[in-house]
Design a protein around this motif. Structure first.
Motif, mmCIF file in Angstrom:
data_model
loop_
_atom_site.group_PDB
_atom_site.id
_atom_site.type_symbol
_atom_site.label_atom_id
_atom_site.label_comp_id
_atom_site.label_asym_id
_atom_site.label_seq_id
_atom_site.Cartn_x
_atom_site.Cartn_y
_atom_site.Cartn_z
ATOM 1 N N UNK A 125 0.960 -1.149 -0.122
ATOM 2 C CA UNK A 125 -0.232 -0.055 -0.020
ATOM 3 C C UNK A 125 0.901 1.150 0.010
ATOM 4 N N UNK A 126 1.847 1.170 -0.736
ATOM 5 C CA UNK A 126 2.962 2.226 -0.721
ATOM 6 C C UNK A 126 2.387 3.562 -1.156
ATOM 7 N N UNK A 127 2.390 4.534 -0.223
ATOM 8 C CA UNK A 127 2.115 5.852 -0.309
ATOM 9 C C UNK A 127 0.455 6.063 -1.011
ATOM 10 N N UNK A 128 -0.377 4.955 -0.468
ATOM 11 C CA UNK A 128 -1.856 5.120 -0.596
ATOM 12 C C UNK A 128 -2.104 6.159 0.492
ATOM 13 N N UNK A 129 -3.540 6.639 0.622
ATOM 14 C CA UNK A 129 -3.854 7.416 1.438
ATOM 15 C C UNK A 129 -3.743 6.692 2.794
ATOM 16 N N UNK A 130 -3.906 5.592 3.032
ATOM 17 C CA UNK A 130 -4.007 4.797 4.167
ATOM 18 C C UNK A 130 -2.349 4.826 4.725
ATOM 19 N N UNK A 131 -1.507 4.604 3.844
ATOM 20 C CA UNK A 131 -0.229 4.621 4.169
ATOM 21 C C UNK A 131 0.379 6.088 4.465
ATOM 22 N N UNK A 132 0.034 6.897 3.961
ATOM 23 C CA UNK A 132 0.494 8.225 4.216
ATOM 24 C C UNK A 132 0.093 8.944 5.631
ATOM 25 N N UNK A 133 -1.344 8.135 5.789
ATOM 26 C CA UNK A 133 -1.935 8.808 6.945
ATOM 27 C C UNK A 133 -1.079 8.226 8.056
ATOM 28 N N UNK A 134 -0.193 7.418 8.249
ATOM 29 C CA UNK A 134 0.792 6.819 9.390
ATOM 30 C C UNK A 134 1.540 8.123 9.748
ATOM 31 N N UNK A 135 1.780 9.074 9.082
ATOM 32 C CA UNK A 135 2.810 10.185 9.117
ATOM 33 C C UNK A 135 2.508 11.378 8.646
ATOM 34 N N UNK A 136 1.247 11.604 8.073
ATOM 35 C CA UNK A 136 0.700 12.911 7.921
ATOM 36 C C UNK A 136 -0.829 12.642 7.931
ATOM 37 N N UNK A 137 -1.256 13.212 9.099
ATOM 38 C CA UNK A 137 -2.590 13.090 9.565
ATOM 39 C C UNK A 137 -3.549 13.660 8.713
ATOM 40 N N UNK A 138 -3.211 14.772 8.277
ATOM 41 C CA UNK A 138 -4.204 15.650 7.423
ATOM 42 C C UNK A 138 -4.187 15.257 5.850
ATOM 43 N N UNK A 139 -3.707 14.171 5.473
ATOM 44 C CA UNK A 139 -3.521 13.836 3.967
ATOM 45 C C UNK A 139 -5.031 13.828 3.180
#
Length: 228
Positions: A125-139
């Protein structure tokens, strides 16, 4: 035609020198200079977080310079082929930053380099919304749409792979072997270069939360995947 030193000098060296001169005369080269500069800035930024991962960006920076050199010399397809390596290494660097065990195996035990971009998206799930949400909460507030980054990443990788694997429509020497300047092919290279570097800049900013360098932010915004 037998290749001799004289033939090589006349048909390769002198020809390439002329193509470089034509490229510089007919195009604004400053955006290429800015991209190289931004790459160095990303390299320095990543080294502040992790020196080992920064090693990837030494290679990436070298590949970007090689890619631009190829394209400005009339080797447009070769320049684009190198861009796929840039994209793969850039994604690997961020993947290994997040996956330390895999990085240990890769570095210390010479694990096979099989973390292709398509595989990273599909299996991690690399750089999907769910992945990014782990370190960027307002994605979800800043992304263009769900999975905009991973979708852009996957599309860019597919286009580059078509060229690498020689899909017929991507070949540039079907009619002549002559190395010559082409505005069409150079413009096409610039589009691919912007696609690769803009998405890598976007991923860097999202992963490390670093928006201090306005050049990198400007480059990232070219992908139009998130509002930075």
């Amino acid at each position: 035609m037998s290749y001799t030193k004289k033939v090589f000098e006349d048909n390769i060296i002198k020809n390439v020198q002329q193509i470089v001169s034509t490229t510089v005369e007919r195009n604004n080269i400053m955006p290429l200079v800015d991209i190289i500069d931004s790459t160095f800035e990303i390299l320095e930024g990543i080294k502040k977080f992790d020196l080992e991962i920064g090693e990837f960006w030494n290679e990436i920076t070298s590949d970007i310079i090689a890619s631009i050199n190829s394209a400005t010399s009339g080797f447009y397809r070769q320049g684009i082929i190198t861009l796929r390596s840039v994209l793969e290494l850039g994604c690997m660097s961020l993947f290994y930053y997040d996956h330390r065990v895999e990085f240990h195996l890769f570095k210390e035990h010479d694990a096979i380099a099989d973390k292709y971009v398509s595989k990273l998206i599909r299996e991690y799930n690399f750089f999907t919304t769910k992945y990014i949400n782990a370190f960027c909460k307002n994605i979800r507030e800043i992304e263009n749409k769900e999975d905009s980054v991973s979708n852009y990443l996957g599309t860019t990788y597919k286009k580059l792979s078509d060229i690498v694997h020689g899909r017929y429509k991507t070949l540039t020497k079907k009619e002549t072997l002559k190395i010559e300047y082409s505005q069409e092919y150079f413009s096409d290279f610039i589009k691919h270069l912007n696609s690769v570097l803009s998405i890598l800049a976007t991923m860097y900013i999202l992963r490390f939360g670093d928006k201090t360098n306005l050049k990198i932010v400007e480059l990232a915004n070219k992908s139009r995947t998130v509002a930075l």
